[in-house]
Design a protein around this motif. Sequence first.
Motif, PDB file in Angstrom:
ATOM      1  N   PHE A 141       6.087   4.454  -2.464  1.00 34.51           N
ATOM      2  CA  PHE A 141       4.840   5.036  -3.002  1.00 34.51           C
ATOM      3  C   PHE A 141       4.442   4.630  -4.422  1.00 34.51           C
ATOM      4  O   PHE A 141       5.268   4.192  -5.107  1.00 34.51           O
ATOM      5  CB  PHE A 141       5.308   6.701  -3.203  1.00 34.51           C
ATOM      6  CG  PHE A 141       5.682   7.318  -1.932  1.00 34.51           C
ATOM      7  CD1 PHE A 141       4.825   7.892  -1.092  1.00 34.51           C
ATOM      8  CD2 PHE A 141       7.105   7.340  -1.667  1.00 34.51           C
ATOM      9  CE1 PHE A 141       5.206   8.364   0.166  1.00 34.51           C
ATOM     10  CE2 PHE A 141       7.498   7.936  -0.504  1.00 34.51           C
ATOM     11  CZ  PHE A 141       6.328   8.582   0.397  1.00 34.51           C
ATOM     12  N   CYS A 142       3.017   5.070  -4.412  1.00 38.03           N
ATOM     13  CA  CYS A 142       2.692   4.627  -5.863  1.00 38.03           C
ATOM     14  C   CYS A 142       3.173   5.199  -6.891  1.00 38.03           C
ATOM     15  O   CYS A 142       3.614   4.137  -7.897  1.00 38.03           O
ATOM     16  CB  CYS A 142       1.029   4.803  -5.581  1.00 38.03           C
ATOM     17  SG  CYS A 142       0.800   6.785  -5.562  1.00 38.03           S
ATOM     18  N   SER A 143       3.495   6.290  -6.776  1.00 35.81           N
ATOM     19  CA  SER A 143       4.485   6.942  -7.741  1.00 35.81           C
ATOM     20  C   SER A 143       4.647   8.294  -7.472  1.00 35.81           C
ATOM     21  O   SER A 143       3.593   8.974  -6.935  1.00 35.81           O
ATOM     22  CB  SER A 143       4.012   6.889  -9.224  1.00 35.81           C
ATOM     23  OG  SER A 143       3.223   7.808  -9.801  1.00 35.81           O
ATOM     24  N   ALA A 196       1.905  10.102  -9.250  1.00 33.94           N
ATOM     25  CA  ALA A 196       0.723   9.963  -8.722  1.00 33.94           C
ATOM     26  C   ALA A 196       0.191  10.594  -7.688  1.00 33.94           C
ATOM     27  O   ALA A 196      -0.669  11.407  -7.271  1.00 33.94           O
ATOM     28  CB  ALA A 196       0.175   8.460  -8.937  1.00 33.94           C
ATOM     29  N   CYS A 197       1.118  10.656  -6.489  1.00 34.00           N
ATOM     30  CA  CYS A 197       0.907  11.257  -5.362  1.00 34.00           C
ATOM     31  C   CYS A 197       0.843  12.678  -5.479  1.00 34.00           C
ATOM     32  O   CYS A 197       0.176  13.427  -5.034  1.00 34.00           O
ATOM     33  CB  CYS A 197       1.845  10.613  -3.938  1.00 34.00           C
ATOM     34  SG  CYS A 197       0.928   9.509  -3.095  1.00 34.00           S
ATOM     35  N   GLY A 198       1.954  13.066  -6.131  1.00 31.14           N
ATOM     36  CA  GLY A 198       1.616  14.551  -6.501  1.00 31.14           C
ATOM     37  C   GLY A 198       0.745  14.975  -7.500  1.00 31.14           C
ATOM     38  O   GLY A 198       0.190  16.205  -7.367  1.00 31.14           O
ATOM     39  N   ALA A 245       0.851  -1.284  -0.010  1.00 29.18           N
ATOM     40  CA  ALA A 245      -0.088   0.135   0.018  1.00 29.18           C
ATOM     41  C   ALA A 245       0.862   1.203  -0.114  1.00 29.18           C
ATOM     42  O   ALA A 245       1.968   1.036   0.614  1.00 29.18           O
ATOM     43  CB  ALA A 245      -0.903  -0.006   1.462  1.00 29.18           C
ATOM     44  N   CYS A 246       0.563   2.245  -0.549  1.00 26.73           N
ATOM     45  CA  CYS A 246       1.423   3.397  -0.914  1.00 26.73           C
ATOM     46  C   CYS A 246       1.375   4.063   0.578  1.00 26.73           C
ATOM     47  O   CYS A 246       0.574   4.115   1.363  1.00 26.73           O
ATOM     48  CB  CYS A 246       0.721   4.399  -1.962  1.00 26.73           C
ATOM     49  SG  CYS A 246       1.544   5.966  -1.856  1.00 26.73           S
ATOM     50  N   ALA A 247       2.502   4.758   0.773  1.00 27.28           N
ATOM     51  CA  ALA A 247       2.855   5.178   1.980  1.00 27.28           C
ATOM     52  C   ALA A 247       2.645   6.745   2.111  1.00 27.28           C
ATOM     53  O   ALA A 247       2.563   7.307   3.102  1.00 27.28           O
ATOM     54  CB  ALA A 247       4.147   5.101   2.398  1.00 27.28           C
TER      55      ALA A 247
HETATM   56 ZN    ZN Z   1       0.274   7.073  -3.354  1.00 24.38          ZN
END
Ligand code: ZN
Length: 201
Positions: free
Chosen positions: A180-182, A185-187, A159-161
């Motif tokens: 992180f998912c990417s 993507a989190c950005g 799971a993304c942190a």
């Molecule tokens: Zn994420």
Amino acid sequence: MSDPAPPTLFLAGHPAIDFLNSAYAPGGQQIETLVDGRALLDWMVGAKLVSDAEAAALQRRFTRKALDAAAQEARSVREWARTWLSAWRTNPARDYSDEIAELNGLLAREDRQRELVVAKRRLSLVDRSRFADASALLAPIAVEIARLVTEEDPALVKACAGADCTLWFLDRTKAHRRMFCSASACGNRAKVAAFRLRQLK
Ligand SMILES: [Zn+2]
């Protein structure tokens, strides 16, 4: 007028996890991308489970009602799979016979055909899914879930942190330190938030 479809994400490194990520909740607000049959087909094209041409043909062949029912089933299968895979990634040795039986039921809907075709003047053998009815659209998704649990290391399903990020991914990095998912993507959440704002207006 229907609302614009929310953005679909293909960043998990595995179609089964991208499937889980077809619903996500940046900042706690649930975003559903598999809103109807059309959205399900679009998602399947994005996940490379069917081609554009196949999706267009399926849309002509099946009624909207049947496709919408398949999308509804896909959403419920997704949440069922999320529960199973959450348990499996931390506790892979547990007895999952109920889940396996359930998945086998979906796999049984698969009908494949191999065909020799000429493409760019060369012969190639292609393997195509045939869909007897719209509910068979769940079969290629079930195959991806089956591939995940048979071929991948459960400890690498993460799971993304990111704060408030609900996305999952398969950590294919050499050092297995992906958190992180990417980054994008989190950005990208700012973008999604902007999308939500537009929806509220
Ligand atoms: Zn994420």
